[in-house]
Structures are given as C-alpha cells and as structure tokens.
Write a protein that holds these residues in place. Structure first.
Motif, PDB file in Angstrom:
ATOM      1  N   GLU A  19       0.963  -1.371   0.012  1.00 19.59           N
ATOM      2  CA  GLU A  19       0.065  -0.041  -0.330  1.00 19.59           C
ATOM      3  C   GLU A  19       0.801   1.120   0.039  1.00 19.59           C
ATOM      4  N   ARG A  20       1.956   1.278   0.693  1.00 16.64           N
ATOM      5  CA  ARG A  20       2.795   2.486   0.721  1.00 16.64           C
ATOM      6  C   ARG A  20       3.381   2.639  -0.580  1.00 16.64           C
ATOM      7  N   GLU A  21       3.956   1.399  -1.274  1.00 16.05           N
ATOM      8  CA  GLU A  21       4.392   1.625  -2.770  1.00 16.05           C
ATOM      9  C   GLU A  21       3.446   2.278  -3.718  1.00 16.05           C
ATOM     10  N   ARG A  22       2.257   1.762  -3.687  1.00 15.89           N
ATOM     11  CA  ARG A  22       1.087   2.543  -4.356  1.00 15.89           C
ATOM     12  C   ARG A  22       1.008   3.806  -4.059  1.00 15.89           C
ATOM     13  N   LYS A  23       1.103   4.210  -2.768  1.00 16.55           N
ATOM     14  CA  LYS A  23       0.642   5.544  -2.608  1.00 16.55           C
ATOM     15  C   LYS A  23       1.941   6.294  -3.083  1.00 16.55           C
ATOM     16  N   GLN A  24       3.305   5.874  -3.007  1.00 20.05           N
ATOM     17  CA  GLN A  24       4.471   6.441  -3.741  1.00 20.05           C
ATOM     18  C   GLN A  24       4.482   6.605  -5.115  1.00 20.05           C
ATOM     19  N   ALA A  25       3.777   5.557  -5.677  1.00 20.18           N
ATOM     20  CA  ALA A  25       3.505   5.417  -7.158  1.00 20.18           C
ATOM     21  C   ALA A  25       2.545   6.651  -7.707  1.00 20.18           C
ATOM     22  N   ARG A  26       1.558   6.548  -6.916  1.00 16.09           N
ATOM     23  CA  ARG A  26       0.577   7.776  -7.377  1.00 16.09           C
ATOM     24  C   ARG A  26       1.124   8.986  -7.003  1.00 16.09           C
ATOM     25  N   TYR A  27       2.138   9.430  -6.081  1.00 13.17           N
ATOM     26  CA  TYR A  27       2.561  10.461  -5.742  1.00 13.17           C
ATOM     27  C   TYR A  27       3.483  11.024  -6.938  1.00 13.17           C
ATOM     28  N   ARG A  28       4.268   9.813  -7.365  1.00  9.41           N
ATOM     29  CA  ARG A  28       5.356  10.139  -8.275  1.00  9.41           C
ATOM     30  C   ARG A  28       4.722  10.640  -9.816  1.00  9.41           C
ATOM     31  N   LEU A  68      19.961   6.214 -12.061  1.00 10.12           N
ATOM     32  CA  LEU A  68      19.782   5.463 -13.122  1.00 10.12           C
ATOM     33  C   LEU A  68      19.759   3.939 -13.184  1.00 10.12           C
ATOM     34  N   ALA A  69      19.609   3.447 -11.858  1.00  7.51           N
ATOM     35  CA  ALA A  69      19.555   2.113 -11.708  1.00  7.51           C
ATOM     36  C   ALA A  69      18.214   1.632 -12.273  1.00  7.51           C
ATOM     37  N   PRO A  70      18.073   0.299 -12.964  1.00  4.15           N
ATOM     38  CA  PRO A  70      16.841  -0.287 -13.335  1.00  4.15           C
ATOM     39  C   PRO A  70      16.011  -0.544 -12.033  1.00  4.15           C
ATOM     40  N   SER A  71      14.580  -0.596 -12.328  1.00  6.23           N
ATOM     41  CA  SER A  71      13.637  -0.694 -11.181  1.00  6.23           C
ATOM     42  C   SER A  71      13.618  -2.047 -10.668  1.00  6.23           C
ATOM     43  N   ASP A  72      13.563  -2.524  -9.604  1.00  5.88           N
ATOM     44  CA  ASP A  72      13.656  -3.856  -9.086  1.00  5.88           C
ATOM     45  C   ASP A  72      12.149  -4.546  -9.793  1.00  5.88           C
ATOM     46  N   ASP A  73      11.425  -3.575  -9.929  1.00  6.74           N
ATOM     47  CA  ASP A  73      10.132  -4.362 -10.465  1.00  6.74           C
ATOM     48  C   ASP A  73      10.005  -4.968 -11.902  1.00  6.74           C
ATOM     49  N   PHE A  74      11.385  -4.826 -12.406  1.00  2.64           N
ATOM     50  CA  PHE A  74      11.472  -5.319 -13.775  1.00  2.64           C
ATOM     51  C   PHE A  74      11.730  -6.787 -13.804  1.00  2.64           C
ATOM     52  N   ASP A  75      11.555  -7.311 -12.531  1.00  4.74           N
ATOM     53  CA  ASP A  75      11.743  -8.880 -12.683  1.00  4.74           C
ATOM     54  C   ASP A  75      10.482  -9.536 -13.271  1.00  4.74           C
ATOM     55  N   PRO A  76      10.751 -10.573 -13.992  1.00  3.51           N
ATOM     56  CA  PRO A  76      12.025 -11.506 -13.993  1.00  3.51           C
ATOM     57  C   PRO A  76      13.047 -11.285 -15.043  1.00  3.51           C
ATOM     58  N   PHE A  77      12.884 -10.066 -15.718  1.00  2.00           N
ATOM     59  CA  PHE A  77      13.672  -9.746 -17.070  1.00  2.00           C
ATOM     60  C   PHE A  77      14.617  -8.881 -16.929  1.00  2.00           C
TER      61      PHE A  77
END
Length: 698
Positions: A461-470, A493-502
């Motif tokens: 839920e915190r991550e969803r709120k942060q995403a909406r804020y961004r 510049l680092a890739p997002s961890d959400d890019f898993d599994p590729f």
C-alpha cells in the motif's frame, strides 16, 4: 553489430591470439608430447591436470570437467561474460571492436573514451608508485616509514602497486598534461577535480598513500587514497581550523570505468584462492586486504566506500558459494552488520557476518592474533539471520520481555516484508527463516506468517501511494539544452526492481548456462530460434563449471555420436543441417549445438569445429565441443566406417524412433477413442502396411 560482423570480429580475435601465450602468461606451462600441461587454477591441483592443445587452440581440465577455447578460459579465469572476455582479448591483440551500435562512436583522447581514461589512470598510478619507491622528498620518506610501521614490506608494496601522492595541487594534472591528456580527461578519470566557478582543475589526492583499484582483469580503473598521519597533522596545523587532514580514505568518484557497487578491491589477486577455498572474506578497506594477504590469507577482497551490494554478491558468486563479511568491531561495523539481512534474504548465497572483537579492524586483529584464529572465526561466523537474531535478543528474556520481543519480531519481519518471494527458492528460504524465528521466540510459524502477510500488504500500500505521488509530480526541470535534467546520482539511473524477472540481473542468472527450459520469455527483441531453445551464437553470460547443470542437458549416446561425426566431417555437417529436425533431439545441449551449425550454414560459414567454437559464447557448450574432439582423438584409427556411413545409420535410428513414437500414438488413439469400425480398420491397415515397409530389406 550484425551477426555476420559479430562472427568476423570474434574470428579475428581468435586468429590473432595464441592460447599458449595467454594461458602461459598466468600459469606455468610445460610441454608434454604434442601438447602443454599446467596446474589447473580452478581446483586445488597438486599435479598438472590441465592440457593445452596449441594445434586446436583449446584447453581442458579433466578433474573439473571444463574446457573450451581461449574465450572460455578468460571467462572462467576472470569470472566474466563473453563480451568482456572478447574485449579483453581484442585489446591484448590490438584489435578494435565496434561497440555493438551502442550510441555514437567515441573519439580516442576524449573524456568519453574508456581506453583513454584507463591509460590516464595507469600513467598516474605508475607515477605514484615510483614516487613512493624512489621519491627523494621528506614526505616520500614519511610515507615509506608509515608503510613500514604498518608492516608492509617491499614485496607487498609491489604486489599491490602502492604509491604516494605528493602534497601538491597539480602533480597528476601536470603529468597528464605533459603526456597530452586534457584536463577534461583528468577529471573524467577521477584523478582531478574541477575548480568551482573557475576554469582549470586540481589534484584529487594529495599527501596520501595510493592504492590502484583494478578490474577483474587486473587493469587500473580508479584510485583510492589513505591518510598518512604525520602529513595529515601538518596539513591540519597549517590550516589552523581544527581539521584532521580529511577523511581517512578517499575513493575515486563514479566514472565510465568505475562503479563502486560492482567493484571489489583485490579481486584479480584473490580469485584463484577464492575458488580453492569456495569462500570469500570481504573486508572494508585496502589495508585490511593487504594485511590479510601478508598473513597468508589470500581469499580476501574489500568493498570500496560502499556497503556490500547485490551486485557484489553476483560477482562473488562466479567464484564462491560462501561469502563472509568481515566487519570492524566498532559501533559502525555493528550497524553495518544490521544492514545486510535484506541482502541475505534476496541473494542466492551463503552470507555470513564476522564482527571482530574489541573494536578491532582486520589489520589490527592480525597484528595481535594469528591468521588461523581469524580463519577459525570466519568458519564459525553466523549467517546474517542468526547474527541479527543474536543482536536483537542479546540479554532479552523472550518469555517475559514482551516489548523488546515484539520490537525484535517487527524488525525481522519488516525486512522480510520488503523482500517478497519472487521464486520458489526465495519462498522456501523465507519459510525456513520463519521456522528459525519460531524457535527463537517460541511462537507458532503460522502466527509469524500471518503477521508477515500483514506487513507485506502495508508495504504494498505504501508503494502504491508513492507511485501515485510520483505520477502526480510535475515533470523534472529541463536542463539548459532543453533535455530533462540529469539524475543527481548514478543510483538514480539504476533499473527498477519491478523489472523482474527480465531485469539484467535476472537474465544473467537465468542464462548462466544458456540452457533453461523455463526461461524463454516471448518478448520481442530476444533472439531465439525456438520457443524453448536460446541461440548459442547469442549467449551473453558464461556459466561457472562449479554450478550444477540443469536436468537433462547431457548429450545422449546417439546425439554424442551424431556431433562427433559432424566435427569429423564438415561435408556431412552440411547435409545434417538440412536433414536433422531439432525435435528428434532429446537434450537442450544437442538442440543448441544443432542451432549453432544452422546459424553458421545460414551465414555461409565453414562448418568445422573451430567455427562452432567461435560462434558459441557459452562456456558449457564450448566444453561439449572440446569433449567431443577429445573422444574423436582417443579413438582415432579404431573406427572403421567412414563418417557418411555412420551418419546414414544415425538417420535411420532417428527415423525408426519417430516411426515407433507415431505408432505408439496411433495405438493409444485406437485404444482410447470410440472410432467407427471402418476408420479403425483403415488405421490398422495403415499401421500394418507401414510396418511391412519398415521390415522390407533394403
């Protein structure tokens, strides 16, 4: 590069490189018959068990069961992927490699040219080394005296190429200028700092012991400096501001060559010892590595001004399974131990924590204790989970101190909540950690699991709120050029961890051997000749021979015989690429080797073993070719039938196997389906007719 150009470059590098020269640079080779032998660097070899075949330009260790060509040797030796091995050998041979169409070509001498930056760093590092070894100034003598007081002898000074940066604002800048390097290059290499609001630059390092920071190939990519107390005191006194002469250590900045989160000090010196021990000791500073090496501990490396990262662990996993983080015994060291639990949960490694006693660092510890004592402590070091549990429960009565127990549980589960399982392996690891917590706190694992799920939901839920804020934030301000402003740090510049599994890291892990039935995403841009078979000519990462091979990847008897024939006779290979169907082959290894032959044929290349080895970028597959060549050589003169006759027999066996499989399918259909009588009779007649044709002598 196009596939054709790619092959041409690899072939040029292979042709310009003698495997005996490259391997002989690191290992002692001695002739034995038609070949050379050496002690294998990949296991604790007491007698020469590595064979180097100069005629075929190949190598093989039968103890490790690994081998290949010059590319796979560099991949195994240095723990790098194929492109890195190719670039390293190309530089050695003086061959320029096109940069795979990654942006505009850089000009030699520019601050964007990696070769230029490496030459600049090497020049400065050598000048610092000479200054410490031969400098006549009082400061140079102070530096030598301080190094001697730390117990560093000349042999280790030379091994680590330790130097001294004079207390000058322009020693390095002037050196580079005299050798036709621009000030922009001096800054891009990290040895100089631009003057704020003014033109020009000045030296980054002044009055310090200097330690070159090398990549895995032993090439300097940055520098680090350590304070010298006597010189620092003089500088502080001259300033008169109560300062202590600056930070104890100064590392070079992030550059095109140097990423702190990827590099480890001393890796190129420690890799063989790490392999033999299957363990790496990770220190916090250069002098700790020097001290452990002098004490006879050779499997030590150091992080470079950053905490141990997942990238570091991936690098170390190429060489070892067990990583021991050796931390200073002061409060800062204890805090850093607390920070690695998340890494322990996510990294596929046996990560241990050794906090030294009495506030000592490794160098101080070894001045009062033996190397054996340090190694014993490393062997007994708890993993990161136990370490944190021990810290949280130290002096706590888990049956009575409710507040501290609750705090400890929330602290542990809070880490696990940040790292939800992304695979069965990670899930099993977390389950096991919950069992260990259950034993420690005397609580049911189900209760801990429920609380963990609650924390995960809160985290999501915190991550969803942060995403909406961004998403609701205004766009970043543009730079003067009209483009968005650059991020303030490389981490941005680092890739997002959400890019898993590729993600890049996941792809590196999944393609360790280039052979994985379950990892073939249907994503445009991935070059694969079949839904479940990756193209061997496009493999990016080489596997480590220590790692367990996935199930079912060995060549079957008939497959092994087929590829021996193709190696013996390129003419037969030309027929096979047209006749052999990949579905006839049982193992992924055979399918990928056939794909390699098909790629070569499609590109109009020779279908000989040398071309196949050039095309393949996966060291497991290269080893298969070497094994087949060795089998052919051993049985030379004992096989009477020519290759084309044996090939015809193999085709017959494949077709008979297909006939049997089809017959079984038809019989199962007859047994399981309610067909009309006339259709059943027709199908039976077809089966009998096919069997009669099969049995007819030819």
């Amino acid at each position: 590069m196009s596939p054709s150009t790619d092959f041409d470059v690899k072939e040029r590098v292979r042709a310009a490189t003698d495997i005996v020269d490259v391997i002989g640079h690191d290992l002692e080779l001695r002739p034995q018959g038609r070949h050379f032998v050496a002690r294998c660097p990949f296991h604790n070899d007491t007698r020469p068990s590595m064979t180097v075949n100069q005629e075929r330009q190949s190598w093989k260790c039968w103890v490790c069961d690994i081998g290949g060509d010059i590319f796979s040797f560099v991949m195994q030796r240095e723990g790098v992927d194929f492109p890195t091995a190719l670039r390293s050998l190309a530089e050695r041979a003086g061959i320029e490699i096109p940069e795979f169409n990654r942006g505009p070509k850089t000009q030699p001498g520019s601050p964007d040219d990696k070769t230029t930056l490496m030459k600049a760093i090497e020049l400065v590092a050598k000048a610092y080394f000479d200054e410490l070894a031969e400098g006549k100034s009082d400061d140079a003598k102070l530096a030598r005296d301080y190094l001697a007081s730390r117990g560093v002898d000349d042999a280790n000074r030379e091994r680590f190429r330790i130097g001294f940066a004079p207390d000058s604002w322009d020693f390095a800048v002037n050196l580079l200028r005299r050798n036709h390097f621009s000030e922009a290059v001096a800054q891009a290499a990290g040895v100089a700092i631009g003057r704020e609001g003014k033109s020009g630059c000045y030296d980054r390092y002044r009055g310090r012991l200097m330690f070159p920071i090398d990549n895995a190939q032993g090439q300097p990519i940055s520098l680090g400096g350590r304070i010298i107390p006597a010189i620092a005191d003089r500088i502080a006194a001259a300033k008169g501001d109560g300062s202590k002469g600056g930070a104890k250590y100064i590392n070079g900045p992030e550059t095109l060559l140097f990423r702190k989160s990827n590099e480890l000090y001393g890796l190129h010196l420690a890799r063989d010892a790490m392999r033999h021990a299957d363990e790496a000791l990770v220190m916090e500073g250069y002098t700790d590595v020097v001290a452990t090496r002098m004490a006879g501990i050779e499997n030590s490396v150091a992080v470079l001004g950053t905490a141990l990262t997942a990238s570091h662990v991936r690098v170390l996993k190429r060489f070892v399974n067990r990583v021991v983080l050796v931390l200073d015994g002061d409060e800062a060291g204890k805090r850093r131990a607390e920070e690695v639990l998340e890494l322990f949960v996510t990294a596929d490694a046996d990560l241990r924590i050794l906090t030294l006693p009495d506030g000592l660092d490794p160098a101080d510890f070894l001045s009062a204790h033996s190397a054996g004592e340090l190694l014993d402590m490393a062997r007994q070091a708890p993993d990161a989970m136990d370490h944190k549990l021990n810290r949280l429960t130290e002096g706590v009565d888990v049956t009575r101190d409710t507040h501290r127990v609750t705090t400890a549980i929330n602290s542990m589960l809070g880490v696990l909540a940040k790292t939800p399982p992304k695979s069965d392996k990670a899930s099993l690891k977390i389950d096991q950690l919950l069992v260990r917590m259950s034993h420690t706190f005397e609580l049911p694992t189900e209760r801990l699991q429920r609380h963990l799920e609650t924390l995960r939901q809160e985290q999501a839920e915190r991550e969803r709120k942060q995403a909406r804020y961004r998403q609701s934030k205004p766009a970043s301000p543009a730079s003067p050029s009209g483009r968005p402003a650059a991020p303030s740090s490389p981490q941005a510049l680092a890739p997002s961890d959400d890019f898993d599994p590729f993600s890049q890291a996941a792809m590196e892990d999944a393609s360790m051997f280039g052979i994985d039935d379950g990892f073939a995403p249907d994503v445009s841009g991935f070059d694969s000749p079949a839904p479940h078979v990756a193209s061997p000519g496009r493999q990016g990462a080489g596997g480590n021979a220590r790692d367990e091979q996935p199930q079912g990847n060995g060549l079957s008897g008939v497959e092994r015989e087929l590829f021996e024939i193709l190696i013996e006779s390129p003419e037969v290979a030309a027929m096979a690429v047209e006749s052999i169907d990949a579905s006839w082959l049982q193992s992924n290894t055979a399918k990928m080797l056939l794909s390699a032959y098909q790629d070569l044929d499609l590109d109009g290349r020779d279908l000989d073993a040398a071309s196949v080895l050039v095309l393949l970028e996966n060291d497991f597959l290269k080893n298969q070719i070497i094994n087949l060549q060795e089998r052919i050589e051993r049985r030379a003169g004992h096989v009477l039938e020519p290759p084309h006759v044996r090939y015809t027999a193999i085709l017959t066996r494949f077709r008979e196997r297909e006939f049997d499989a089809e017959k079984s399918r038809q019989i199962q259909k007859l047994q399981s389906a309610s067909l009309p009588e006339d259709e059943e009779l027709a199908m039976l007649e077809q089966l009998f007719a096919a069997e009669r044709i099969r049995q007819t002598p030819r």
